[in-house]
Design a protein around this motif. Sequence first.
Motif, PDB file in Angstrom:
ATOM      1  N   ALA A   4       0.837  -1.207   0.000  1.00 24.91           N
ATOM      2  CA  ALA A   4       0.000   0.000   0.000  1.00 24.91           C
ATOM      3  C   ALA A   4       0.866   1.249   0.000  1.00 24.91           C
ATOM      4  O   ALA A   4       0.578   2.230  -0.702  1.00 24.91           O
ATOM      5  CB  ALA A   4      -0.927  -0.009   1.220  1.00 24.91           C
ATOM      6  N   TYR A   5       1.946   1.216   0.775  1.00 27.93           N
ATOM      7  CA  TYR A   5       2.817   2.393   0.846  1.00 27.93           C
ATOM      8  C   TYR A   5       3.465   2.664  -0.513  1.00 27.93           C
ATOM      9  O   TYR A   5       3.403   3.782  -1.029  1.00 27.93           O
ATOM     10  CB  TYR A   5       3.882   2.200   1.922  1.00 27.93           C
ATOM     11  CG  TYR A   5       4.741   3.416   2.121  1.00 27.93           C
ATOM     12  CD1 TYR A   5       4.272   4.517   2.831  1.00 27.93           C
ATOM     13  CD2 TYR A   5       6.020   3.492   1.572  1.00 27.93           C
ATOM     14  CE1 TYR A   5       5.048   5.653   2.992  1.00 27.93           C
ATOM     15  CE2 TYR A   5       6.807   4.621   1.728  1.00 27.93           C
ATOM     16  CZ  TYR A   5       6.316   5.697   2.446  1.00 27.93           C
ATOM     17  OH  TYR A   5       7.083   6.826   2.602  1.00 27.93           O
TER      18      TYR A   5
ATOM     19  N   GLU B 217       2.580   1.651  -3.483  1.00 28.28           N
ATOM     20  CA  GLU B 217       1.593   1.979  -4.519  1.00 28.28           C
ATOM     21  C   GLU B 217       1.059   3.399  -4.362  1.00 28.28           C
ATOM     22  O   GLU B 217       0.648   4.024  -5.350  1.00 28.28           O
ATOM     23  CB  GLU B 217       0.449   0.958  -4.495  1.00 28.28           C
ATOM     24  CG  GLU B 217       0.852  -0.315  -5.227  1.00 28.28           C
ATOM     25  CD  GLU B 217      -0.128  -1.467  -5.042  1.00 28.28           C
ATOM     26  OE1 GLU B 217      -1.197  -1.263  -4.419  1.00 28.28           O
ATOM     27  OE2 GLU B 217       0.196  -2.570  -5.527  1.00 28.28           O
ATOM     28  N   SER B 218       1.068   3.922  -3.142  1.00 21.74           N
ATOM     29  CA  SER B 218       0.563   5.281  -2.933  1.00 21.74           C
ATOM     30  C   SER B 218       1.434   6.310  -3.656  1.00 21.74           C
ATOM     31  O   SER B 218       1.033   7.459  -3.837  1.00 21.74           O
ATOM     32  CB  SER B 218       0.480   5.606  -1.433  1.00 21.74           C
ATOM     33  OG  SER B 218       1.766   5.844  -0.889  1.00 21.74           O
TER      34      SER B 218
END
Length: 249
Positions: free
Chosen positions: A154-155, A157-158
């Motif tokens: 998630a990190y 991809e952000s």
Amino acid sequence: MPISIKSEREIELMREAGRILKITHEEMAKAVKPGISTFELNKIGEEVIRSYGCIPSFLDYNGYPASICVSVNDEVVHGIPSKKRILKEGDIVSLDAGVIYKGYHSDAARTHAVGKISDEAAKLIEVTRQSFFEGMKYAREGCHLYDISAAIGAYAESFGYGVVEDLVGHGIGQQLHEDPQIPNFAMKRRGPKLQAGMTLAIEPMINMGGYEVEWLDDDWTVVTLDGSLSAHYENTILITKGEPELLTR
Ligand code: MF3
Ligand code: CO
């Protein structure tokens, strides 16, 4: 295979394997400069490992022909050192190494700037490193393995980066690769429960562009499909009841 829980004695040996690998990385990092070949970096790493009476675990692993993986720019992992590959200003280089100390393994990777690099490349390296630490927030007894995976993915991809899916982290101990496999992206389930005494190699591989990779004809070098830059950051860690212990830092 079930995920092995290491004894206090085994953990001591892995701490030493980790300490020696940390020193190996420090020595290789000092040598990263425009003009050095990837072969020379391999030589420095291997010499440091052997100077401690240890074995470089990658050498001959499934036929891998060197001690260190040296991956430049769009090479994701498993770049084979070569006298002909000379680093130049503006490159980024990922160094991945493993040590065996008294039968126990450590495994760690770092991506370095060669001289002055672009702001974009520097950001990719930093986000990749930070994605590992985002994962560390869940690396403790009581959490589940894929909580780590999801946090890393998630990190990264952000920032719009591509998270490599074809290669994953792994358990580590008497073998370089033990169960479980540790993806760097969210899974449908939370995965196995983490327990104190598990030792894991967590290793996000993050591309500036798309997540897809391919293998070169040398059967080892993994490159980004779109030619974008890629960074790698890995430590061997020990799960505890509290904060994880980073054995290679
Ligand atoms: N750090 C990598 C891994 O965990 C390197 C192993 S590849 C090798 O899988 F074949 F070179 F050993
Ligand atoms: Co690894």
